[in-house]
Design a protein around this motif. Structure first.
Motif, PDB file in Angstrom:
ATOM      1  N   ALA A  71       0.818  -1.396   0.071  1.00  0.00           N
ATOM      2  CA  ALA A  71       0.159  -0.191   0.045  1.00  0.00           C
ATOM      3  C   ALA A  71       0.794   1.078  -0.005  1.00  0.00           C
ATOM      4  CB  ALA A  71      -1.002   0.077   1.357  1.00  0.00           C
ATOM      5  N   LYS A  72       2.174   1.155   0.727  1.00  0.00           N
ATOM      6  CA  LYS A  72       3.101   2.252   0.744  1.00  0.00           C
ATOM      7  C   LYS A  72       4.115   2.250  -0.359  1.00  0.00           C
ATOM      8  CE  LYS A  72       2.109   3.240   5.600  1.00  0.00           C
ATOM      9  NZ  LYS A  72       2.800   3.161   6.942  1.00  0.00           N
ATOM     10  N   ASN A  73       4.042   1.097  -1.196  1.00  0.00           N
ATOM     11  CA  ASN A  73       5.119   0.933  -2.156  1.00  0.00           C
ATOM     12  C   ASN A  73       6.634   1.075  -1.370  1.00  0.00           C
ATOM     13  OD1 ASN A  73       3.557   0.372  -4.364  1.00  0.00           O
ATOM     14  ND2 ASN A  73       3.726   2.513  -5.103  1.00  0.00           N
ATOM     15  N   THR A  74       6.556   0.418  -0.101  1.00  0.00           N
ATOM     16  CA  THR A  74       7.811   0.453   0.519  1.00  0.00           C
ATOM     17  C   THR A  74       8.366  -0.883   0.839  1.00  0.00           C
ATOM     18  OG1 THR A  74       7.468   2.872   1.309  1.00  0.00           O
ATOM     19  CG2 THR A  74       8.999   1.366   2.391  1.00  0.00           C
ATOM     20  N   VAL A  75       9.622  -1.018   0.905  1.00  0.00           N
ATOM     21  CA  VAL A  75      10.263  -2.290   1.478  1.00  0.00           C
ATOM     22  C   VAL A  75      11.018  -2.152   2.369  1.00  0.00           C
ATOM     23  CG1 VAL A  75      11.862  -4.300   0.880  1.00  0.00           C
ATOM     24  CG2 VAL A  75      10.316  -3.619  -1.078  1.00  0.00           C
ATOM     25  N   TYR A  76      11.166  -2.824   3.481  1.00  0.00           N
ATOM     26  CA  TYR A  76      11.835  -2.574   4.786  1.00  0.00           C
ATOM     27  C   TYR A  76      12.892  -3.561   4.978  1.00  0.00           C
ATOM     28  CZ  TYR A  76       7.567   0.381   5.464  1.00  0.00           C
ATOM     29  OH  TYR A  76       6.550   1.086   5.489  1.00  0.00           O
ATOM     30  N   LEU A  77      14.093  -3.050   5.691  1.00  0.00           N
ATOM     31  CA  LEU A  77      14.944  -4.026   6.191  1.00  0.00           C
ATOM     32  C   LEU A  77      15.135  -3.912   7.524  1.00  0.00           C
ATOM     33  CD1 LEU A  77      16.981  -6.209   5.167  1.00  0.00           C
ATOM     34  CD2 LEU A  77      18.691  -4.467   5.327  1.00  0.00           C
ATOM     35  N   GLN A  78      14.599  -4.892   8.369  1.00  0.00           N
ATOM     36  CA  GLN A  78      14.642  -4.672  10.009  1.00  0.00           C
ATOM     37  C   GLN A  78      16.104  -5.376  10.173  1.00  0.00           C
ATOM     38  OE1 GLN A  78      12.874  -2.927  12.426  1.00  0.00           O
ATOM     39  NE2 GLN A  78      14.258  -3.564  13.595  1.00  0.00           N
ATOM     40  N   MET A  79      16.921  -4.539  10.750  1.00  0.00           N
ATOM     41  CA  MET A  79      18.120  -5.127  11.511  1.00  0.00           C
ATOM     42  C   MET A  79      18.366  -5.127  12.679  1.00  0.00           C
ATOM     43  SD  MET A  79      20.675  -3.226   8.474  1.00  0.00           S
ATOM     44  CE  MET A  79      20.348  -1.525   9.255  1.00  0.00           C
ATOM     45  N   ASN A  80      18.482  -6.477  13.334  1.00  0.00           N
ATOM     46  CA  ASN A  80      18.555  -6.691  14.620  1.00  0.00           C
ATOM     47  C   ASN A  80      19.921  -7.205  15.056  1.00  0.00           C
ATOM     48  OD1 ASN A  80      16.030  -5.644  14.849  1.00  0.00           O
ATOM     49  ND2 ASN A  80      15.336  -7.643  14.785  1.00  0.00           N
ATOM     50  N   SER A  81      20.458  -7.307  16.286  1.00  0.00           N
ATOM     51  CA  SER A  81      21.601  -7.594  16.664  1.00  0.00           C
ATOM     52  C   SER A  81      22.621  -7.321  15.772  1.00  0.00           C
ATOM     53  CB  SER A  81      21.569  -9.134  16.593  1.00  0.00           C
ATOM     54  OG  SER A  81      20.583  -9.637  17.558  1.00  0.00           O
ATOM     55  N   LEU A  82      22.733  -6.193  15.465  1.00  0.00           N
ATOM     56  CA  LEU A  82      23.772  -5.240  14.607  1.00  0.00           C
ATOM     57  C   LEU A  82      25.300  -5.614  15.289  1.00  0.00           C
ATOM     58  CD1 LEU A  82      21.872  -2.273  13.569  1.00  0.00           C
ATOM     59  CD2 LEU A  82      22.940  -4.045  12.028  1.00  0.00           C
ATOM     60  N   LYS A  83      25.921  -5.803  14.494  1.00  0.00           N
ATOM     61  CA  LYS A  83      27.325  -5.975  14.690  1.00  0.00           C
ATOM     62  C   LYS A  83      28.365  -4.944  13.880  1.00  0.00           C
ATOM     63  CE  LYS A  83      26.855 -11.300  14.253  1.00  0.00           C
ATOM     64  NZ  LYS A  83      27.247 -12.137  13.867  1.00  0.00           N
TER      65      LYS A  83
END
Length: 119
Positions: A71-83
């Motif tokens: 609906a928003k024409n948006t892709v997300y990248l959730q990044m956890n436990s970043l190094k």
């Protein structure tokens, strides 16, 4: 198709960030969108892709999640436990014409967004 990446920043190791890639123009909900990253002095590398399924580089599997909001024409990248080794400029790209893990064949690219992970 125009892509706008955002959401980068400075975070401590173990923290989280969410990157966004907003698409405009002649796009459609099924278009494949990928994330790549390039660390200083290194080649650009594949991170994740979403089409009808999601694919991840081994180095981020289990820590990063790619998703999309049609609906928003948006892709997300959730990044956890970043190094610290996740530090790089992250790029989103769309519509691969070759192997999805290769940056060679993507037709559209957004500008990069810098992610810095401090130790």
């Amino acid at each position: 198709v125009q892509l706008q990446a955002s959401g980068g920043g400075l975070v401590q190791a173990g923290g989280s960030l969410r990157l966004s890639c907003a698409a405009s123009g002649r796009t459609h909900s099924g278009i494949a969108v990928g994330w790549f990253r390039q660390a200083p002095g290194k080649e650009r590398e594949f991170v994740a892709l979403i089409s009808w399924s999601a694919y991840y580089a081994d180095s981020v599997k289990g820590r990063f999640t790619i998703s999309r909001d049609n609906a928003k024409n948006t892709v997300y990248l959730q990044m956890n436990s970043l190094k610290p080794e996740d530090t790089a400029v992250y790029y989103c790209a769309a519509d691969p014409t070759a192997e999805y893990y290769s940056d060679y064949g993507y037709r559209y690219w957004g500008q990069g967004t810098l992610v810095t992970v401090s130790s």
